[in-house]
Design an enzyme around this catalytic site. Sequence first.
Site, PDB file in Angstrom:
ATOM      1  N   LEU A 403       3.787  80.865  -1.108  1.00 53.52           N
ATOM      2  CA  LEU A 403       3.884  81.536  -2.401  1.00 53.52           C
ATOM      3  C   LEU A 403       4.313  80.502  -3.441  1.00 53.52           C
ATOM      4  CD1 LEU A 403       5.801  84.844  -1.478  1.00 53.52           C
ATOM      5  CD2 LEU A 403       3.353  84.591  -1.914  1.00 53.52           C
ATOM      6  N   ASP A 404       3.875  80.690  -4.687  1.00 56.57           N
ATOM      7  CA  ASP A 404       4.358  79.825  -5.768  1.00 56.57           C
ATOM      8  C   ASP A 404       5.876  79.883  -5.816  1.00 56.57           C
ATOM      9  OD1 ASP A 404       1.758  79.344  -6.458  1.00 56.57           O
ATOM     10  OD2 ASP A 404       1.743  80.689  -8.192  1.00 56.57           O
ATOM     11  N   MET A 405       6.463  78.811  -6.312  1.00 63.08           N
ATOM     12  CA  MET A 405       7.914  78.748  -6.426  1.00 63.08           C
ATOM     13  C   MET A 405       8.477  79.943  -7.202  1.00 63.08           C
ATOM     14  SD  MET A 405      10.171  75.665  -8.063  1.00 63.08           S
ATOM     15  CE  MET A 405      11.965  75.728  -8.119  1.00 63.08           C
TER      16      MET A 405
END
Length: 556
Positions: A403-405
């Site tokens: 997942l994106d940060m």
Amino acid sequence: MFNPIHSSCHSLDIEGYDLPQQFTFPFYYEPHPLCIKAAQEVQNYLKTQNDFQHNFGLIQGKKGLVIGKMFGVMLIEAPDGSIGYLAGFSGKLGEKNYIKGFVPPIFDTLNTSGFYKKGEEQLNIMNADIEALETSKALIKAKANLEEEKLKSVSELKALKAYLKTQKQERDKKRKEARLNLSPEVLKAYESQLDEESIAFHFKLKHLKADWKERIAFAELNLRLLEEDINALKSKRRTLSAQLQRQLHQSYAFLNAKGEHKDLLDIFETQPPAAAGECAAPKLFQFAYENKLKPLAMAEFWWGSSPKSEVRQHGQFYPSCRGKCEPILGHMLEGLKVEPNPIAHTEPLKGDLDIIYEDDYLLLVNKPSEFLSVPGKTINDSVLTRMQNYLPDAKGPLLVHRLDMSTSGLLLVAKNKKTHKNLQKQFLNRTVKKKYIAILDGIINANSGVIDLPLRVDLNNRPTQLVCYDYGKKAVTKYEVIKTENGKTLVHFYPITGRTHQLRVHAAHHKGLRTPILGDDLYGRRHKRLHLHAESLSFEHPVSKKHVLFTSECPF
């Protein structure tokens, strides 16, 4: 209109405002209130000005190519202690480098008496000469003649070989008949006669081959002589172009706060990217340093329609680009007290990760927002490193996806290679069902639909993504509106593919929902957090083979 202190410097009422203590970190920032005020003045000017003609795409039916622009403002302190600001634009404006009220270019490529325009004119003459030679009747005729000669040679040689074959068959037949009917003395003389005939035909084929080889060589020579003139001119063009390019790169010499100069060739280890030094930020710094003005803060905003591939919102602030500006500004910022990079060091995650399910084969983590899935360049703490510590005996890559940060929600972890391979195959086959919940920063018209926009990384501004139909990877998202409230839209996203920033770009892009996710600092506006959460994940358990569904409560 602007209120100039001198030439390109403008006064600014700063009463009631605190001055910035550090200069803006240009690649991730919250605009200082005085920069916002200065930007508003520039925007008001752009709405009403009559100093230049440029089609930003804001007026329906206006003539001319639509080109949105990045503008920048820089808060500065003059030697006498007065505070003002500079304004700049990227590239050209209305096909001009010099516009009243804006800082000038670092190097004027439009100067008709300068080396660049003169060199460009020489190249244009060469290009015209090359095109004339390449389309000349003599060259076209020479090429056609060569092809014609080659076709004729193939045809004649083929016909002769076919004839020789029938003659050989005829001689073989005659030999058989002669051996039955002729005496040995007469047979010997007759076969000798047939052998001489065979040799004669062999030499006839050999001479024909030699004749055609000579004719083709002559046609090739004729063509080569014509092409040599073209190749010589092309070589001369390459040399001139390289010299011109090098001189141009050397002419872009950038100052820093220490008074040091570096040109593009000094700054970039490889070939500088096209239009490097033409962005608003380097222009603002250069003018400030050349005029002994101290940079205090900076902000850049987009004005006009969004480009076809990028996500740009009219009037919105954006960071400087990384591909072109990061190396240049890295030099130009030297000697200034600059804010630290806010994303280089984040607040450490206190406590353990929230594990919502675990068995002998896999587990699911509820990743918090602003926490990395895997270690970054400067930050090691991540879901992966936490899992490596939590599962010291586990074998394999562990994380099945990422997942994106800034995105929170469910992450799937495999405890062994076999489980990882099985789950990864399910992701690749798109049998894993994912559901995200998001708040969009605005209202959209449709209630549901499908977004199909291929994506690739922006090579000049990593990690942002571009919509690209030529080189992008297929990216498909289904969406469904849950409700609208207070000017915001709550939606469910169902990503069919799993590309980097897929949901963020599909939401913000003008061919998608045209409405960025609330808190998207790359494609929209910053907020307390990115309002995107991986809410549910369903798949086939690799061992039990049962369909399982896991959910995570939305934190916003």
